[in-house]
Design a protein around this motif. Structure first.
Motif, PDB file in Angstrom:
ATOM      1  N   PHE A 117      10.256  -2.143 -12.093  1.00 54.78           N
ATOM      2  CA  PHE A 117      11.631  -2.638 -12.086  1.00 54.78           C
ATOM      3  C   PHE A 117      12.370  -2.365 -10.778  1.00 54.78           C
ATOM      4  CE2 PHE A 117      10.548  -2.223 -16.530  1.00 54.78           C
ATOM      5  CZ  PHE A 117      10.962  -3.445 -17.005  1.00 54.78           C
ATOM      6  N   ASP A 118      12.115  -1.232 -10.137  1.00 55.03           N
ATOM      7  CA  ASP A 118      12.914  -0.843  -8.978  1.00 55.03           C
ATOM      8  C   ASP A 118      12.131  -0.821  -7.669  1.00 55.03           C
ATOM      9  OD1 ASP A 118      15.089  -0.425 -10.675  1.00 55.03           O
ATOM     10  OD2 ASP A 118      14.432   1.617 -11.106  1.00 55.03           O
ATOM     11  N   GLY A 119      10.838  -1.026  -7.714  1.00 54.14           N
ATOM     12  CA  GLY A 119      10.025  -0.926  -6.502  1.00 54.14           C
ATOM     13  C   GLY A 119      10.361  -1.960  -5.457  1.00 54.14           C
ATOM     14  N   LYS A 120      10.882  -3.128  -5.878  1.00 55.05           N
ATOM     15  CA  LYS A 120      11.184  -4.191  -4.917  1.00 55.05           C
ATOM     16  C   LYS A 120      12.480  -3.949  -4.169  1.00 55.05           C
ATOM     17  CE  LYS A 120       8.522  -7.835  -7.004  1.00 55.05           C
ATOM     18  NZ  LYS A 120       8.523  -9.070  -7.759  1.00 55.05           N
ATOM     19  N   LYS A 121      13.356  -3.097  -4.722  1.00 60.92           N
ATOM     20  CA  LYS A 121      14.627  -2.812  -4.052  1.00 60.92           C
ATOM     21  C   LYS A 121      14.390  -2.215  -2.674  1.00 60.92           C
ATOM     22  CE  LYS A 121      17.433  -2.006  -8.133  1.00 60.92           C
ATOM     23  NZ  LYS A 121      18.042  -0.992  -8.974  1.00 60.92           N
ATOM     24  N   LYS A 122      13.340  -1.397  -2.587  1.00 63.94           N
ATOM     25  CA  LYS A 122      13.028  -0.745  -1.321  1.00 63.94           C
ATOM     26  C   LYS A 122      12.645  -1.782  -0.269  1.00 63.94           C
ATOM     27  CE  LYS A 122       9.858   2.759   0.381  1.00 63.94           C
ATOM     28  NZ  LYS A 122       8.727   3.586  -0.016  1.00 63.94           N
ATOM     29  N   MET A 165       0.827  -1.203   0.000  1.00 62.20           N
ATOM     30  CA  MET A 165       0.000   0.000   0.000  1.00 62.20           C
ATOM     31  C   MET A 165       0.863   1.256   0.000  1.00 62.20           C
ATOM     32  SD  MET A 165      -3.171   0.413  -0.250  1.00 62.20           S
ATOM     33  CE  MET A 165      -4.139   1.868  -0.441  1.00 62.20           C
ATOM     34  N   SER A 166       2.036   1.176   0.673  1.00 56.28           N
ATOM     35  CA  SER A 166       2.907   2.344   0.694  1.00 56.28           C
ATOM     36  C   SER A 166       3.498   2.600  -0.689  1.00 56.28           C
ATOM     37  CB  SER A 166       4.018   2.162   1.716  1.00 56.28           C
ATOM     38  OG  SER A 166       4.926   1.178   1.281  1.00 56.28           O
ATOM     39  N   GLN A 167       3.706   1.510  -1.462  1.00 48.63           N
ATOM     40  CA  GLN A 167       4.206   1.696  -2.825  1.00 48.63           C
ATOM     41  C   GLN A 167       3.181   2.413  -3.679  1.00 48.63           C
ATOM     42  OE1 GLN A 167       5.605  -1.928  -4.610  1.00 48.63           O
ATOM     43  NE2 GLN A 167       7.671  -1.514  -3.906  1.00 48.63           N
ATOM     44  N   PHE A 168       1.913   2.077  -3.492  1.00 48.19           N
ATOM     45  CA  PHE A 168       0.840   2.752  -4.216  1.00 48.19           C
ATOM     46  C   PHE A 168       0.849   4.244  -3.888  1.00 48.19           C
ATOM     47  CE2 PHE A 168      -3.591   4.224  -4.418  1.00 48.19           C
ATOM     48  CZ  PHE A 168      -3.856   3.971  -5.760  1.00 48.19           C
ATOM     49  N   LYS A 169       1.020   4.558  -2.615  1.00 47.75           N
ATOM     50  CA  LYS A 169       1.070   5.959  -2.183  1.00 47.75           C
ATOM     51  C   LYS A 169       2.291   6.663  -2.786  1.00 47.75           C
ATOM     52  CE  LYS A 169       1.456   8.787   1.906  1.00 47.75           C
ATOM     53  NZ  LYS A 169       2.158   8.779   3.173  1.00 47.75           N
ATOM     54  N   ASP A 170       3.440   5.962  -2.808  1.00 43.69           N
ATOM     55  CA  ASP A 170       4.660   6.550  -3.369  1.00 43.69           C
ATOM     56  C   ASP A 170       4.538   6.784  -4.872  1.00 43.69           C
ATOM     57  OD1 ASP A 170       5.837   6.632  -0.917  1.00 43.69           O
ATOM     58  OD2 ASP A 170       7.132   4.902  -1.224  1.00 43.69           O
ATOM     59  N   ILE A 171       3.809   5.893  -5.568  1.00 46.40           N
ATOM     60  CA  ILE A 171       3.601   6.092  -7.007  1.00 46.40           C
ATOM     61  C   ILE A 171       2.739   7.324  -7.232  1.00 46.40           C
ATOM     62  CG2 ILE A 171       2.451   5.147  -9.055  1.00 46.40           C
ATOM     63  CD1 ILE A 171       3.374   2.368  -8.141  1.00 46.40           C
ATOM     64  N   ILE A 172       1.663   7.443  -6.461  1.00 49.23           N
ATOM     65  CA  ILE A 172       0.754   8.580  -6.625  1.00 49.23           C
ATOM     66  C   ILE A 172       1.443   9.899  -6.265  1.00 49.23           C
ATOM     67  CG2 ILE A 172      -1.399   9.624  -5.765  1.00 49.23           C
ATOM     68  CD1 ILE A 172      -1.846   7.238  -7.651  1.00 49.23           C
ATOM     69  N   THR A 173       2.243   9.878  -5.181  1.00 44.05           N
ATOM     70  CA  THR A 173       2.927  11.113  -4.765  1.00 44.05           C
ATOM     71  C   THR A 173       4.247  11.322  -5.499  1.00 44.05           C
ATOM     72  OG1 THR A 173       3.909   9.936  -2.903  1.00 44.05           O
ATOM     73  CG2 THR A 173       1.880  11.177  -2.474  1.00 44.05           C
ATOM     74  N   GLU A 174       4.588  10.398  -6.425  1.00 44.53           N
ATOM     75  CA  GLU A 174       5.760  10.507  -7.309  1.00 44.53           C
ATOM     76  C   GLU A 174       7.067  10.577  -6.532  1.00 44.53           C
ATOM     77  OE1 GLU A 174       4.592  13.879  -9.601  1.00 44.53           O
ATOM     78  OE2 GLU A 174       3.063  12.775 -10.680  1.00 44.53           O
ATOM     79  N   LYS A 175       7.267   9.608  -5.653  1.00 41.69           N
ATOM     80  CA  LYS A 175       8.505   9.517  -4.880  1.00 41.69           C
ATOM     81  C   LYS A 175       9.445   8.480  -5.496  1.00 41.69           C
ATOM     82  CE  LYS A 175       7.297  12.406  -1.665  1.00 41.69           C
ATOM     83  NZ  LYS A 175       7.067  12.231  -0.259  1.00 41.69           N
ATOM     84  N   CYS A 176      10.718   8.601  -5.158  1.00 42.80           N
ATOM     85  CA  CYS A 176      11.756   7.688  -5.656  1.00 42.80           C
ATOM     86  C   CYS A 176      11.389   6.235  -5.335  1.00 42.80           C
ATOM     87  CB  CYS A 176      13.082   8.067  -5.004  1.00 42.80           C
ATOM     88  SG  CYS A 176      14.393   6.869  -5.245  1.00 42.80           S
ATOM     89  N   PRO A 177      11.561   5.305  -6.305  1.00 44.45           N
ATOM     90  CA  PRO A 177      11.190   3.915  -6.056  1.00 44.45           C
ATOM     91  C   PRO A 177      12.101   3.192  -5.052  1.00 44.45           C
ATOM     92  CG  PRO A 177      12.126   4.145  -8.239  1.00 44.45           C
ATOM     93  CD  PRO A 177      11.968   5.526  -7.696  1.00 44.45           C
ATOM     94  N   VAL A 178      13.293   3.709  -4.825  1.00 41.50           N
ATOM     95  CA  VAL A 178      14.224   3.027  -3.923  1.00 41.50           C
ATOM     96  C   VAL A 178      14.125   3.571  -2.498  1.00 41.50           C
ATOM     97  CG1 VAL A 178      16.662   2.520  -3.492  1.00 41.50           C
ATOM     98  CG2 VAL A 178      15.766   2.447  -5.814  1.00 41.50           C
ATOM     99  N   CYS A 179      14.229   4.885  -2.322  1.00 43.38           N
ATOM    100  CA  CYS A 179      14.214   5.447  -0.967  1.00 43.38           C
ATOM    101  C   CYS A 179      12.849   5.987  -0.557  1.00 43.38           C
ATOM    102  CB  CYS A 179      15.283   6.514  -0.807  1.00 43.38           C
ATOM    103  SG  CYS A 179      14.982   8.008  -1.766  1.00 43.38           S
ATOM    104  N   GLY A 180      12.022   6.366  -1.527  1.00 41.33           N
ATOM    105  CA  GLY A 180      10.699   6.903  -1.212  1.00 41.33           C
ATOM    106  C   GLY A 180      10.738   8.281  -0.564  1.00 41.33           C
TER     107      GLY A 180
END
Ligand SMILES: [Zn+2]
Length: 123
Positions: A112-117, A1-16
């Motif tokens: 591609f990079d969302g799982k690194k976090k 769910m936090s990844q969904f929020k990070d995508i919507i708020t356009e944050k870095c896929p690694v550090c957020g």
């Protein structure tokens, strides 16, 4: 769910932490969104290789279909003319173009990079 929020708020896929885009773009002024080359916080390079974001066009295509299908159905209920419906779809696609541009690139990067976090959190 936090990844969904990070995508919507356009944050870095690694550090957020850092924002990916410096400008959101404006379809009325024909301004495209501007993207940073790398993250300010963790230094993650957003465009991994030349042409990396060509794949985001397919994501954008899917997003546009998802958005325009309800626009088509709703406009068909109220408007009988197909030409007017096509014009409405064109206008809606134009108005959502910069939003789709940003969202499709964010989804493409997170594929591609969302799982690194996640991996960094568990280690
Ligand atoms: Zn980062």
């Amino acid at each position: 769910m936090s990844q969904f929020k990070d995508i919507i708020t356009e944050k870095c896929p690694v550090c957020g932490e850092s924002h990916v885009f410096t400008q959101k773009g404006n379809p009325f002024l024909f301004k495209m969104p501007k993207m940073k080359k790398e993250c300010d916080v963790c230094g993650h390079k957003f465009e991994k290789e030349p042409g990396f974001f060509y794949g985001a066009m397919y994501v954008s295509y899917g997003l546009t279909i998802l958005e325009m299908a309800p626009v088509f159905l709703i406009s068909r209920i109220f408007i009988e003319s197909y030409n007017a419906t096509i014009a409405i779809i064109g206008i809606c696609a134009f108005l959502l173009s910069t939003f789709n541009f940003r969202l499709s690139r964010m989804i493409w990067m997170y594929i591609f990079d969302g799982k690194k976090k996640k991996q960094e959190v568990h280690n």
